[in-house]
Design a protein around this motif. Sequence first.
Motif, PDB file in Angstrom:
ATOM      1  N   GLN A  73       0.804  -1.226   0.000  1.00 31.22           N
ATOM      2  CA  GLN A  73       0.000   0.000   0.000  1.00 31.22           C
ATOM      3  C   GLN A  73       0.834   1.271   0.000  1.00 31.22           C
ATOM      4  OE1 GLN A  73      -3.364  -0.139  -0.500  1.00 31.22           O
ATOM      5  NE2 GLN A  73      -3.089   2.038  -0.879  1.00 31.22           N
ATOM      6  N   ALA A  74       1.938   1.283   0.738  1.00 31.51           N
ATOM      7  CA  ALA A  74       2.760   2.505   0.783  1.00 31.51           C
ATOM      8  C   ALA A  74       3.298   2.849  -0.600  1.00 31.51           C
ATOM      9  CB  ALA A  74       3.903   2.338   1.780  1.00 31.51           C
ATOM     10  N   THR A  75       3.758   1.850  -1.329  1.00 30.61           N
ATOM     11  CA  THR A  75       4.277   2.086  -2.673  1.00 30.61           C
ATOM     12  C   THR A  75       3.148   2.465  -3.635  1.00 30.61           C
ATOM     13  OG1 THR A  75       6.085   0.539  -2.279  1.00 30.61           O
ATOM     14  CG2 THR A  75       5.616   1.065  -4.569  1.00 30.61           C
ATOM     15  N   VAL A  76       1.992   1.820  -3.492  1.00 32.33           N
ATOM     16  CA  VAL A  76       0.838   2.164  -4.332  1.00 32.33           C
ATOM     17  C   VAL A  76       0.468   3.629  -4.117  1.00 32.33           C
ATOM     18  CG1 VAL A  76      -1.632   1.756  -4.708  1.00 32.33           C
ATOM     19  CG2 VAL A  76      -0.077  -0.181  -4.460  1.00 32.33           C
ATOM     20  N   ASP A  77       0.389   4.048  -2.846  1.00 33.30           N
ATOM     21  CA  ASP A  77       0.050   5.438  -2.539  1.00 33.30           C
ATOM     22  C   ASP A  77       1.080   6.392  -3.123  1.00 33.30           C
ATOM     23  OD1 ASP A  77      -2.188   4.551  -1.196  1.00 33.30           O
ATOM     24  OD2 ASP A  77      -1.284   4.747   0.802  1.00 33.30           O
ATOM     25  N   TRP A  78       2.349   6.014  -3.050  1.00 33.04           N
ATOM     26  CA  TRP A  78       3.429   6.840  -3.599  1.00 33.04           C
ATOM     27  C   TRP A  78       3.279   6.963  -5.120  1.00 33.04           C
ATOM     28  CZ3 TRP A  78       7.708   5.214  -6.652  1.00 33.04           C
ATOM     29  CH2 TRP A  78       8.692   6.203  -6.840  1.00 33.04           C
ATOM     30  N   GLN A  79       3.050   5.827  -5.782  1.00 32.87           N
ATOM     31  CA  GLN A  79       2.895   5.834  -7.246  1.00 32.87           C
ATOM     32  C   GLN A  79       1.698   6.688  -7.670  1.00 32.87           C
ATOM     33  OE1 GLN A  79       4.700   4.635  -9.646  1.00 32.87           O
ATOM     34  NE2 GLN A  79       5.858   2.890  -8.913  1.00 32.87           N
ATOM     35  N   LEU A  80       0.574   6.494  -6.986  1.00 37.67           N
ATOM     36  CA  LEU A  80      -0.621   7.270  -7.317  1.00 37.67           C
ATOM     37  C   LEU A  80      -0.382   8.755  -7.065  1.00 37.67           C
ATOM     38  CD1 LEU A  80      -3.438   4.978  -5.876  1.00 37.67           C
ATOM     39  CD2 LEU A  80      -2.690   5.176  -8.256  1.00 37.67           C
ATOM     40  N   GLY A  81       0.354   9.056  -6.003  1.00 36.78           N
ATOM     41  CA  GLY A  81       0.691  10.448  -5.711  1.00 36.78           C
ATOM     42  C   GLY A  81       1.519  11.071  -6.823  1.00 36.78           C
ATOM     43  N   LEU A  82       2.451  10.299  -7.371  1.00 37.82           N
ATOM     44  CA  LEU A  82       3.261  10.801  -8.488  1.00 37.82           C
ATOM     45  C   LEU A  82       2.395  11.119  -9.703  1.00 37.82           C
ATOM     46  CD1 LEU A  82       6.408   8.468  -8.362  1.00 37.82           C
ATOM     47  CD2 LEU A  82       6.274  10.880  -7.716  1.00 37.82           C
ATOM     48  N   ILE A  83       1.439  10.258  -9.973  1.00 44.13           N
ATOM     49  CA  ILE A  83       0.558  10.494 -11.120  1.00 44.13           C
ATOM     50  C   ILE A  83      -0.354  11.687 -10.845  1.00 44.13           C
ATOM     51  CG2 ILE A  83      -1.231   9.510 -12.611  1.00 44.13           C
ATOM     52  CD1 ILE A  83       0.106   6.769 -12.132  1.00 44.13           C
ATOM     53  N   ASP A  84      -0.843  11.791  -9.620  1.00 44.04           N
ATOM     54  CA  ASP A  84      -1.660  12.960  -9.258  1.00 44.04           C
ATOM     55  C   ASP A  84      -0.860  14.249  -9.439  1.00 44.04           C
ATOM     56  OD1 ASP A  84      -3.797  11.302  -8.590  1.00 44.04           O
ATOM     57  OD2 ASP A  84      -3.327  11.321  -6.436  1.00 44.04           O
ATOM     58  N   GLN A  85       0.415  14.224  -9.039  1.00 44.13           N
ATOM     59  CA  GLN A  85       1.280  15.404  -9.207  1.00 44.13           C
ATOM     60  C   GLN A  85       1.490  15.714 -10.685  1.00 44.13           C
ATOM     61  OE1 GLN A  85       4.880  14.504  -7.078  1.00 44.13           O
ATOM     62  NE2 GLN A  85       3.938  14.805  -5.078  1.00 44.13           N
ATOM     63  N   ALA A  86       1.692  14.675 -11.487  1.00 47.09           N
ATOM     64  CA  ALA A  86       1.883  14.873 -12.927  1.00 47.09           C
ATOM     65  C   ALA A  86       0.616  15.447 -13.552  1.00 47.09           C
ATOM     66  CB  ALA A  86       2.260  13.555 -13.601  1.00 47.09           C
ATOM     67  N   GLU A  87      -0.542  14.977 -13.092  1.00 46.15           N
ATOM     68  CA  GLU A  87      -1.809  15.506 -13.589  1.00 46.15           C
ATOM     69  C   GLU A  87      -1.891  17.006 -13.293  1.00 46.15           C
ATOM     70  OE1 GLU A  87      -6.491  14.324 -13.258  1.00 46.15           O
ATOM     71  OE2 GLU A  87      -5.325  14.296 -11.403  1.00 46.15           O
ATOM     72  N   GLN A  88      -1.515  17.385 -12.075  1.00 46.18           N
ATOM     73  CA  GLN A  88      -1.550  18.799 -11.707  1.00 46.18           C
ATOM     74  C   GLN A  88      -0.515  19.600 -12.497  1.00 46.18           C
ATOM     75  OE1 GLN A  88      -3.898  20.200  -9.606  1.00 46.18           O
ATOM     76  NE2 GLN A  88      -3.077  22.036 -10.546  1.00 46.18           N
ATOM     77  N   ALA A  89       0.676  19.017 -12.691  1.00 44.78           N
ATOM     78  CA  ALA A  89       1.730  19.705 -13.455  1.00 44.78           C
ATOM     79  C   ALA A  89       1.281  19.969 -14.882  1.00 44.78           C
ATOM     80  CB  ALA A  89       3.015  18.886 -13.443  1.00 44.78           C
ATOM     81  N   MET A  90       0.579  19.013 -15.481  1.00 49.90           N
ATOM     82  CA  MET A  90       0.096  19.226 -16.850  1.00 49.90           C
ATOM     83  C   MET A  90      -0.983  20.294 -16.884  1.00 49.90           C
ATOM     84  SD  MET A  90       0.189  15.721 -19.001  1.00 49.90           S
ATOM     85  CE  MET A  90      -0.045  14.476 -17.770  1.00 49.90           C
ATOM     86  N   ALA A  91      -1.824  20.308 -15.861  1.00 50.44           N
ATOM     87  CA  ALA A  91      -2.874  21.330 -15.812  1.00 50.44           C
ATOM     88  C   ALA A  91      -2.277  22.720 -15.624  1.00 50.44           C
ATOM     89  CB  ALA A  91      -3.847  21.018 -14.676  1.00 50.44           C
TER      90      ALA A  91
END
Length: 150
Positions: A43-61
């Motif tokens: 779960q910790a790694t899953v949360d980290w990975q999802l967080g990276l994608i969430d950050q990338a989504e925000q960076a693109m926006a």
Amino acid sequence: MSSELDVMVLASQGANALVTEVVRGGWQAVRGAFASFLRRDGQATVDWQLGLIDQAEQAMADAGEAEREQVRQQFEERLLRQLAAYLDRYPEMGDELRAMLSSVDEGLVPQTPAVNAQNNTNSLVIQALGDIDGGTGGINYGVPGRRSEH
């Protein structure tokens, strides 16, 4: 085809599909399916990975028109490396990734987030895909409601 090449082809397809969902605004709809796919890393790694994608989504926006493509490309390259490493560690997850990608392609995973626009006065609500449910009150386009004549 060698197994390393197979992994890279599948990882490339996965990265492209996920980045496409992020770009078109459908990331939240596939986020849960992707989290389930990554479960083997804990779960910790899953949360980290999802967080990276969430950050990338925000960076693109947040990116301006000129740098948006570069941000997208960097994100896709990073996601490609991460997916390839994951599939290398867990080759049996390739079938699950294929199934997830197929579900996204076939529309089995919802493609549009829910839109909730309640009590909006003098607002413009735009919905590009899906159905509109006006609920019990219907949709008012700024035209006064009909008066009942008694």
